[in-house]
Design a protein around this motif. Structure first.
Motif, mmCIF file in Angstrom:
data_model
loop_
_atom_site.group_PDB
_atom_site.id
_atom_site.type_symbol
_atom_site.label_atom_id
_atom_site.label_comp_id
_atom_site.label_asym_id
_atom_site.label_seq_id
_atom_site.Cartn_x
_atom_site.Cartn_y
_atom_site.Cartn_z
ATOM 1 N N ASP A 1 0.770 -0.864 0.283
ATOM 2 C CA ASP A 1 0.298 0.473 0.508
ATOM 3 C C ASP A 1 0.755 1.198 0.137
ATOM 4 O OD1 ASP A 1 -2.769 -1.006 0.117
ATOM 5 O OD2 ASP A 1 -2.906 -1.312 1.829
ATOM 6 N N GLU A 2 1.531 1.362 0.330
ATOM 7 C CA GLU A 2 3.199 2.313 0.849
ATOM 8 C C GLU A 2 3.919 2.506 -1.104
ATOM 9 O OE1 GLU A 2 5.649 1.997 4.237
ATOM 10 O OE2 GLU A 2 4.073 2.089 5.814
ATOM 11 N N ASN A 3 3.901 1.631 -1.516
ATOM 12 C CA ASN A 3 4.950 1.584 -2.684
ATOM 13 C C ASN A 3 4.901 0.902 -3.149
ATOM 14 O OD1 ASN A 3 6.654 3.163 -3.978
ATOM 15 N ND2 ASN A 3 8.310 2.799 -2.710
ATOM 16 N N PRO A 4 3.959 0.508 -4.071
ATOM 17 C CA PRO A 4 3.810 -0.716 -5.487
ATOM 18 C C PRO A 4 4.644 -0.376 -6.180
ATOM 19 C CG PRO A 4 2.360 0.307 -4.991
ATOM 20 C CD PRO A 4 3.043 1.497 -4.066
ATOM 21 N N ASN A 5 5.884 -1.311 -6.643
ATOM 22 C CA ASN A 5 6.842 -1.018 -8.004
ATOM 23 C C ASN A 5 6.950 -2.865 -7.938
ATOM 24 O OD1 ASN A 5 9.053 -1.184 -6.440
ATOM 25 N ND2 ASN A 5 8.297 0.322 -5.364
ATOM 26 N N TYR A 6 7.376 -2.840 -8.944
ATOM 27 C CA TYR A 6 8.114 -4.084 -9.629
ATOM 28 C C TYR A 6 9.675 -4.512 -8.757
ATOM 29 C CZ TYR A 6 4.381 -4.942 -12.364
ATOM 30 O OH TYR A 6 2.677 -5.437 -12.634
ATOM 31 N N LYS A 7 10.217 -3.507 -8.741
ATOM 32 C CA LYS A 7 11.490 -4.106 -7.778
ATOM 33 C C LYS A 7 11.488 -4.309 -6.879
ATOM 34 C CE LYS A 7 13.913 -0.253 -6.255
ATOM 35 N NZ LYS A 7 14.455 1.349 -6.125
ATOM 36 N N ASN A 8 10.445 -4.091 -5.893
ATOM 37 C CA ASN A 8 10.236 -3.853 -4.307
ATOM 38 C C ASN A 8 10.433 -5.816 -4.289
ATOM 39 O OD1 ASN A 8 11.022 -1.676 -3.318
ATOM 40 N ND2 ASN A 8 9.199 -0.737 -3.204
ATOM 41 N N LEU A 9 9.117 -5.939 -5.264
ATOM 42 C CA LEU A 9 8.304 -7.287 -5.727
ATOM 43 C C LEU A 9 9.850 -8.847 -5.619
ATOM 44 C CD1 LEU A 9 6.544 -9.396 -5.245
ATOM 45 C CD2 LEU A 9 5.679 -9.208 -7.492
ATOM 46 N N ALA A 10 10.226 -7.545 -6.561
ATOM 47 C CA ALA A 10 12.052 -9.186 -7.436
ATOM 48 C C ALA A 10 12.608 -8.680 -5.826
ATOM 49 C CB ALA A 10 12.185 -7.595 -8.223
ATOM 50 N N MET A 11 12.827 -7.388 -5.229
ATOM 51 C CA MET A 11 13.901 -7.739 -3.951
ATOM 52 C C MET A 11 13.118 -8.606 -2.941
ATOM 53 S SD MET A 11 16.517 -6.156 -4.994
ATOM 54 C CE MET A 11 17.414 -6.355 -3.106
ATOM 55 N N ILE A 12 12.076 -8.486 -2.759
ATOM 56 C CA ILE A 12 10.791 -9.395 -1.772
ATOM 57 C C ILE A 12 11.429 -11.341 -2.299
ATOM 58 C CG2 ILE A 12 9.364 -10.589 -0.729
ATOM 59 C CD1 ILE A 12 7.928 -7.553 -0.758
ATOM 60 N N ILE A 13 11.820 -11.087 -3.173
ATOM 61 C CA ILE A 13 11.880 -12.935 -3.084
ATOM 62 C C ILE A 13 13.195 -12.893 -4.087
ATOM 63 C CG2 ILE A 13 11.805 -14.473 -5.852
ATOM 64 C CD1 ILE A 13 8.901 -12.731 -6.694
ATOM 65 N N PHE A 14 14.109 -12.080 -4.396
ATOM 66 C CA PHE A 14 14.917 -12.608 -3.981
ATOM 67 C C PHE A 14 15.578 -12.945 -2.818
ATOM 68 C CE2 PHE A 14 19.848 -10.643 -3.722
ATOM 69 C CZ PHE A 14 20.151 -11.096 -4.844
ATOM 70 N N PHE A 15 15.283 -12.136 -1.557
ATOM 71 C CA PHE A 15 16.273 -12.225 -0.471
ATOM 72 C C PHE A 15 15.344 -13.311 0.007
ATOM 73 C CE2 PHE A 15 17.369 -7.816 -0.137
ATOM 74 C CZ PHE A 15 18.374 -7.750 0.435
ATOM 75 N N SER A 16 14.592 -13.207 -0.135
ATOM 76 C CA SER A 16 13.770 -15.154 0.124
ATOM 77 C C SER A 16 14.747 -16.343 -0.255
ATOM 78 C CB SER A 16 12.133 -15.270 -0.694
ATOM 79 O OG SER A 16 12.450 -15.705 -1.718
ATOM 80 N N ALA A 17 15.226 -16.133 -1.914
ATOM 81 C CA ALA A 17 16.376 -17.387 -2.319
ATOM 82 C C ALA A 17 17.512 -16.376 -1.668
ATOM 83 C CB ALA A 17 16.649 -16.350 -3.448
ATOM 84 N N ILE A 18 17.696 -16.106 -1.153
ATOM 85 C CA ILE A 18 18.986 -16.134 0.097
ATOM 86 C C ILE A 18 18.844 -16.408 1.245
ATOM 87 C CG2 ILE A 18 20.674 -14.079 1.474
ATOM 88 C CD1 ILE A 18 20.812 -13.786 -1.661
#
Length: 495
Positions: free
Chosen positions: A64-81
């Motif tokens: 709700d605060e700041n929706p963008n594809y970059k943030n979603l990519a980072m969420i998934i990236f850190f789950s991989a880490i």
């Protein structure tokens, strides 16, 4: 936005699948250190569900605060880490917890929090974040939300069946962790903005290299005498070691519990309790046909075929891979007097039309716990029914006899006494100590009348008979039934 067409659907599908694969792999991660009892599954499922719930909650607010594809990519990236980190920290962490927390419930819960909470929390954020990016019309927001959550659930379903039926037995724990890391990094790259793109490319390449390295390490381990195998039922370690008596021994550990051992230079039985199965020849001298529930390394079946050349044995071993490993590493040979059935012991008892002179019980699930379906009055009745008129049950139990640590044994005693007229116990390691946690051999006789316990003329058999428990056994525990059999709870009191 067009370049991201269907990428959100792909992301929630893959993340939904990874959640369930990660959960099922989690049972194999915790199993060698805490077993696979109901307590361990409760910790694992509870922590992952709680983490997902927090992820749903927090992910919606972040979106709700700041929706963008970059943030979603980072969420998934850190789950991989975090999944990748699990590969490196799981064994030292769980060894530490196993050593310092005697209570399985506490140790497994702490391990689940550290290993599974971060990844599950981040993956929980994916669906609400994807919904926020996908919704562009309030009139169709309901169907958009429904579609994305349906896709995520479909991923979870496919991940469940794929991991249980194929991935875990095919690839094993460590390789699957790396494969999940690769999958999530790839998804992150697919929806990534240019910023941090190079970092994710490097992470993907490292994960691919790690997958090859895991294969190489597994090969080296096998060559050095350590075999680590995931099957549809368990995680199995096979390794050689030298005993205090300077004797070389090969051990099969199923979920890190000693299920079979073999001398590398001798046919003699290693584990003392297995020698007590030869009480069968005392209680049933004319035995011809016997049944054993639980195969593992087939130590006793091999010894049985040597000692009773005119007798046959049927073995029920639930895991075909265990039998395959026994043939490869424990000198199990095909023999016309040995028939092997790969199915659950209770299922076999339910449907068999065979009759046996002796039934040997050595089936264990987790943390010294006999599978509950083999402990109940209904199962004991099946044992009774498939025995000949003067047949015998000889069952290995790991428990105390007295006190809280003996609750399971006394419950099993009450259960057998409700069916069999004669039931005796033979503590193996400390025959006069009812408080010690040890192998205790239960002998149940189908024939009525008090057994005289005369000398057998065999020094070893007489020594085993000398371990008979002669004190009264308290009848303070309920009979176990298919409806009520808290076996894991009773066993936890004994450990």
């Amino acid at each position: 936005m067009k370049k991201h067409k269907y990428v959100l659907e792909a992301a929630v599908f893959v993340c939904g699948a990874v959640v369930m694969v990660f959960e099922l792999v989690g049972s194999r991660i915790l199993g060698p250190y805490f077993g696979t009892s109901i307590f361990v599954w409760t910790s694992l499922i509870g922590i992952i569900l709680g983490s997902l719930s927090l992820g749903y909650y927090y992910g919606g607010r972040v979106a709700d605060e700041n929706p963008n594809y970059k943030n979603l990519a980072m969420i998934i990236f850190f789950s991989a880490i975090f999944i990748g980190l699990t590969l490196f920290i799981k064994d030292p962490l769980l060894l530490f917890l196993q050593t310092n927390f005697a209570d399985v419930k506490v140790g497994s819960a702490i391990g689940a929090v550290i290993l599974f909470l971060p990844t599950s929390f981040l993956l929980g954020m994916v669906s609400p974040y994807a919904v926020k990016l996908k919704v562009d019309n309030l009139e169709t927001s309901g169907s958009t939300v429904g579609d994305l959550y349906a896709i995520s659930t479909a991923g979870s379903i496919i991940g469940t069946f794929l991991s249980g039926f194929y991935l875990i037995p095919q690839f094993g724990t460590n390789r699957l962790l790396v494969m999940m890391t690769i999958a999530l990094v790839a998804v992150s790259l697919a929806i990534s903005a240019k910023k941090d793109f190079k970092l994710r490319i490097v992470a993907l390449l490292l994960a691919v290299v790690a997958l090859g390295t895991v294969d190489k390490v597994a090969f080296i381990s096998d060559k050095d005498g350590l075999v680590d195998v995931d099957t549809p039922y368990s995680r199995i370690w096979i390794y050689d070691y030298t005993s205090n008596a300077k004797v070389k021994i090969r051990k099969m550990g199923i979920n890190n519990e000693n299920h079979s051992s073999m001398f590398l230079n001798s046919d003699e039985l290693v584990n003392e309790y297995t020698k007590y199965y030869h009480l069968a020849g005392y209680f049933k001298p004319d035995l011809k046909k016997t049944l054993m529930l639980g195969g593992a390394g087939y130590s006793f079946p091999k010894d049985y075929l040597l000692k009773y050349p005119d007798a046959t044995m049927d073995v029920v071993e639930i895991d075909p891979k265990v039998t395959e490993l026994a043939k490869k590493y424990f000198n199990l040979k095909d023999d016309p007097r040995l028939k092997i059935y790969h199915e659950d012991g209770r299922v076999y008892l339910n449907k068999t039309q065979e009759k046996y002179d002796v039934i040997f019980g050595d089936a264990f699930g987790s943390r010294y716990s006999i599978p509950y379906q083999l402990t109940t009055k209904e199962a004991v009745r099946k044992n009774y029914d498939v025995l000949n008129d003067d047949g015998v049950v000889i069952l290995n139990i790991i428990s105390a006899i007295e006190g809280d640590g003996g609750q399971f044994l006394r419950a099993e005693y009450a259960t057998y006494k409700s069916i069999f007229p004669q039931v005796y116990f033979f503590p193996v390691q400390k025959p006069g100590d009812g408080e010690s946690h040890q192998n205790v051999i239960l002998v149940a006789l189908k024939k009525d009348g008090q057994h005289p316990f005369v000398d057998s003329g065999d020094r070893d058999i007489d020594a085993y008979l000398g371990h008979r428990w002669k004190k009264d056994i308290d009848m303070d525990m309920p009979v176990l039934t298919d409806d009520y059999a808290p076996v894991d709870y009773y066993i936890s009191k004994a450990i």
